[in-house]
Design a protein around this motif. Sequence first.
Motif, PDB file in Angstrom:
ATOM      1  N   ILE A  60     -12.066 -10.098 -13.040  1.00  0.00           N
ATOM      2  CA  ILE A  60     -11.487  -8.861 -12.494  1.00  0.00           C
ATOM      3  C   ILE A  60     -13.023  -8.109 -12.374  1.00  0.00           C
ATOM      4  N   ASP A  61     -13.161  -7.635 -11.064  1.00  0.00           N
ATOM      5  CA  ASP A  61     -14.742  -6.899 -10.838  1.00  0.00           C
ATOM      6  C   ASP A  61     -14.397  -5.429 -10.395  1.00  0.00           C
ATOM      7  N   VAL A  62     -15.408  -4.650 -10.038  1.00  0.00           N
ATOM      8  CA  VAL A  62     -15.307  -3.311 -10.016  1.00  0.00           C
ATOM      9  C   VAL A  62     -14.399  -2.993  -8.571  1.00  0.00           C
ATOM     10  N   TYR A  63     -14.414  -4.107  -7.695  1.00  0.00           N
ATOM     11  CA  TYR A  63     -13.588  -3.652  -6.297  1.00  0.00           C
ATOM     12  C   TYR A  63     -12.097  -3.902  -6.637  1.00  0.00           C
ATOM     13  N   ASP A  64     -11.820  -4.899  -7.519  1.00  0.00           N
ATOM     14  CA  ASP A  64     -10.434  -4.928  -7.918  1.00  0.00           C
ATOM     15  C   ASP A  64      -9.633  -3.795  -8.548  1.00  0.00           C
ATOM     16  N   SER A  65     -10.872  -3.251  -9.619  1.00  0.00           N
ATOM     17  CA  SER A  65     -10.446  -2.237 -10.372  1.00  0.00           C
ATOM     18  C   SER A  65     -10.405  -0.683  -9.399  1.00  0.00           C
ATOM     19  N   ALA A  66     -11.111  -0.729  -8.387  1.00  0.00           N
ATOM     20  CA  ALA A  66     -11.020   0.454  -7.830  1.00  0.00           C
ATOM     21  C   ALA A  66      -9.782   0.151  -6.953  1.00  0.00           C
ATOM     22  N   ALA A  67      -9.637  -0.902  -6.423  1.00  0.00           N
ATOM     23  CA  ALA A  67      -8.312  -0.831  -5.397  1.00  0.00           C
ATOM     24  C   ALA A  67      -7.070  -0.646  -6.047  1.00  0.00           C
ATOM     25  N   TRP A  68      -6.832  -1.252  -7.341  1.00  0.00           N
ATOM     26  CA  TRP A  68      -5.585  -1.068  -8.153  1.00  0.00           C
ATOM     27  C   TRP A  68      -5.477   0.044  -8.695  1.00  0.00           C
ATOM     28  N   CYS A  69      -6.495   0.777  -8.959  1.00  0.00           N
ATOM     29  CA  CYS A  69      -6.564   2.311  -9.509  1.00  0.00           C
ATOM     30  C   CYS A  69      -6.284   3.187  -8.360  1.00  0.00           C
ATOM     31  N   SER A  70      -6.657   2.955  -7.279  1.00  0.00           N
ATOM     32  CA  SER A  70      -6.599   3.725  -6.022  1.00  0.00           C
ATOM     33  C   SER A  70      -5.195   4.129  -5.836  1.00  0.00           C
ATOM     34  N   VAL A  71      -4.232   3.250  -6.336  1.00  0.00           N
ATOM     35  CA  VAL A  71      -2.914   3.896  -5.946  1.00  0.00           C
ATOM     36  C   VAL A  71      -2.407   5.009  -6.637  1.00  0.00           C
ATOM     37  N   ILE A  72      -3.130   5.360  -7.726  1.00  0.00           N
ATOM     38  CA  ILE A  72      -2.777   6.635  -8.505  1.00  0.00           C
ATOM     39  C   ILE A  72      -3.171   8.007  -7.610  1.00  0.00           C
ATOM     40  N   PRO A  73      -4.235   8.217  -7.219  1.00  0.00           N
ATOM     41  CA  PRO A  73      -4.711   9.172  -6.170  1.00  0.00           C
ATOM     42  C   PRO A  73      -3.984   9.510  -4.804  1.00  0.00           C
ATOM     43  N   LEU A  74      -3.930   7.824  -4.344  1.00  0.00           N
ATOM     44  CA  LEU A  74      -3.401   7.988  -2.935  1.00  0.00           C
ATOM     45  C   LEU A  74      -1.782   8.148  -2.903  1.00  0.00           C
ATOM     46  N   SER A  75      -1.047   7.686  -3.974  1.00  0.00           N
ATOM     47  CA  SER A  75       0.496   8.048  -4.182  1.00  0.00           C
ATOM     48  C   SER A  75       0.551   9.788  -4.161  1.00  0.00           C
ATOM     49  N   HIS A  76      -0.528  10.415  -4.947  1.00  0.00           N
ATOM     50  CA  HIS A  76      -0.596  11.758  -4.892  1.00  0.00           C
ATOM     51  C   HIS A  76      -0.756  12.162  -3.461  1.00  0.00           C
ATOM     52  N   ASP A  77      -1.642  11.864  -2.647  1.00  0.00           N
ATOM     53  CA  ASP A  77      -1.908  12.196  -1.339  1.00  0.00           C
ATOM     54  C   ASP A  77      -0.752  11.899  -0.459  1.00  0.00           C
ATOM     55  N   SER A  78      -0.159  10.658  -0.661  1.00  0.00           N
ATOM     56  CA  SER A  78       0.881  10.485   0.396  1.00  0.00           C
ATOM     57  C   SER A  78       2.113  11.578   0.195  1.00  0.00           C
ATOM     58  N   LEU A  79       2.277  11.940  -1.092  1.00  0.00           N
ATOM     59  CA  LEU A  79       3.261  13.128  -1.213  1.00  0.00           C
ATOM     60  C   LEU A  79       2.961  14.237  -0.885  1.00  0.00           C
ATOM     61  N   LYS A  80       1.487  14.722  -0.885  1.00  0.00           N
ATOM     62  CA  LYS A  80       1.046  16.068  -0.397  1.00  0.00           C
ATOM     63  C   LYS A  80       1.791  16.493   0.536  1.00  0.00           C
ATOM     64  N   THR A  81       1.902  15.759   1.785  1.00  0.00           N
ATOM     65  CA  THR A  81       2.231  16.463   3.010  1.00  0.00           C
ATOM     66  C   THR A  81       3.822  15.806   3.277  1.00  0.00           C
ATOM     67  N   GLY A  82       4.322  15.404   2.501  1.00  0.00           N
ATOM     68  CA  GLY A  82       5.848  15.164   2.671  1.00  0.00           C
ATOM     69  C   GLY A  82       6.088  13.755   2.587  1.00  0.00           C
ATOM     70  N   ARG A  83       7.280  13.394   2.353  1.00  0.00           N
ATOM     71  CA  ARG A  83       7.821  11.883   1.995  1.00  0.00           C
ATOM     72  C   ARG A  83       7.404  11.014   3.080  1.00  0.00           C
ATOM     73  N   MET A  84       7.195   9.784   2.509  1.00  0.00           N
ATOM     74  CA  MET A  84       6.909   8.805   3.640  1.00  0.00           C
ATOM     75  C   MET A  84       5.481   8.901   4.356  1.00  0.00           C
ATOM     76  N   HIS A  85       4.546   9.733   3.818  1.00  0.00           N
ATOM     77  CA  HIS A  85       3.405   9.800   4.696  1.00  0.00           C
ATOM     78  C   HIS A  85       2.304   8.756   4.370  1.00  0.00           C
ATOM     79  N   PRO A  86       2.104   8.054   5.349  1.00  0.00           N
ATOM     80  CA  PRO A  86       1.200   6.718   5.043  1.00  0.00           C
ATOM     81  C   PRO A  86      -0.251   7.435   4.864  1.00  0.00           C
ATOM     82  N   VAL A  87      -1.066   6.697   3.817  1.00  0.00           N
ATOM     83  CA  VAL A  87      -2.569   7.191   3.753  1.00  0.00           C
ATOM     84  C   VAL A  87      -3.127   5.762   4.066  1.00  0.00           C
ATOM     85  N   LYS A  88      -4.235   5.785   4.404  1.00  0.00           N
ATOM     86  CA  LYS A  88      -5.312   4.768   4.416  1.00  0.00           C
ATOM     87  C   LYS A  88      -5.791   4.383   2.973  1.00  0.00           C
ATOM     88  N   VAL A  89      -5.787   3.174   2.802  1.00  0.00           N
ATOM     89  CA  VAL A  89      -6.753   2.670   1.459  1.00  0.00           C
ATOM     90  C   VAL A  89      -8.050   2.199   1.762  1.00  0.00           C
TER      91      VAL A  89
END
Length: 483
Positions: free
Chosen positions: A426-455
């Motif tokens: 497991i390298d830094v890029y795997d770790s970053a991608a997997w953990c990015s779900v945390i802030p990206l899920s927050h970003d997706s919900l900030k502007t309303g439900r079902m708002h897509p965000v780029k990873v």
Amino acid sequence: MAPSAHFNPSRRDLLRSGVVLGAAAGLSGAVGAPAAADDSTGTEPRRGSDEKSMTNVPFEGFDRVRIGLIGLGNRGGDQDRRFGAVGTVTAVCDIRPERVNRTIGRIMQQGFQDIPPAGYSAGEEDYLNLVRRDDIDLIYIATPWEWHYPMAKAAMEHGKHVAVELPIAPYLDQIWDLVRTSERTRKHCLLLENVNYFRPEMAMFNMARQGVFGDLQHASGGYVHDLRWPYTFGGAYYPEHWRRRWQTRMNASHYPTHGLGPVSATLGINRGDRFEELISVASLPKALALFRAEDPRVGPDHPSWDDGPYISGDRHTCFVTTTSGRFIRVEHDVNSPHPYSRETTLTGTRGTIQLDNARVYLESLGHNNHSWRTGNEYNTILRQHDHWLWPTLESLAGQYGGHGGGDFIAIWRLVQTMRLGMTPDIDVYDSAAWCSVIPLSHDSLKTGRMHPVKVPDFTRGHWQAARPTFDRPKPEDPVLDKN
């Protein structure tokens, strides 16, 4: 989210910690605020002239790995003896002196080393003294989440590889900065995701690589675990409030990778495919406030009444699409009454498996009667696809334990790759991608439900090349030859 908006773990905030460390190290601003990086737009920052990809970069090779442990609480205090069994623990750190003393005693009681680890417990920033030592090769971090970023960065800045409990960082700019720090310092920063090394998950990985499921289509994984008592309100964590108060800071899938990590590895994320877009939905935040009000073990004097309002939904579901047209459903719920589940499933054109339910159905093995294979038949199929790590280390995994031995396997394998000069699984890029779900899920919900965000593409283009991970054969290893 801008760095200034991040929760600060103490009055000596993260930026001040970085400045103090940078001055002590003689670095010119290298550990200050995170390097500028775009947020969830998916645009990746350009590499600096001193940043180079960490894909396919091996460890240096070590006769014996010297280890520093930071955080000796509910998690780190259980891992200490496993690190002591596979390497030399030279230093340990916790804000509680009694925990430091306990760990030193446990390490020495094992009888694997003659010199006791140095202990650090003089306040919240004493870890800086540990990372400055010149007799440490790997630093393991098991502290509250807000400390993972400054500690991991400090470790790399001082020439140490670093293994971090989930997450490597909770915010996207911090995740990016750890990627860039790793690329600049040439030190690995990785998520020590133990579930990737559990026996069923490793067998599932092998089955997928051998084509048993056919063309992989979709998967699910996450973390559903009722933590209300004793973890959220019952004082099982230290400080008592640290995990509970994250429910007041982000409406996010806070802890997804126990299920997400294994299916992402199986799907070849960052090795021919990558996360592309994320959509998150969440239920209303009701369960924690209800539990606090009704459970007599909490009571009117409980410190949770000083919390702010709980804003994170009780159930989070994310859909992560990939560049090749697959998707992963990511589940997170630690607030609701629910039996433990990682929701791990994998489906391809020739069959499907559900690890939590211990059942499989495979046209590739002649399953054609619409009935799950369970019990002994399920176990036989998985054993036929055992990863070599498990039969090789089964007795040691039983001795040192940790989630059925998976914790020991994860630590042993990390240290093996360091000793033999291999690349990490497991390298830094795997770790970053997997953990990015945390802030990206927050970003997706900030502007309303079902708002897509780029990873973001944390590899910055290197995901397109296949490269090894858990699929490497058993290497020649003098340590194994002795056993």
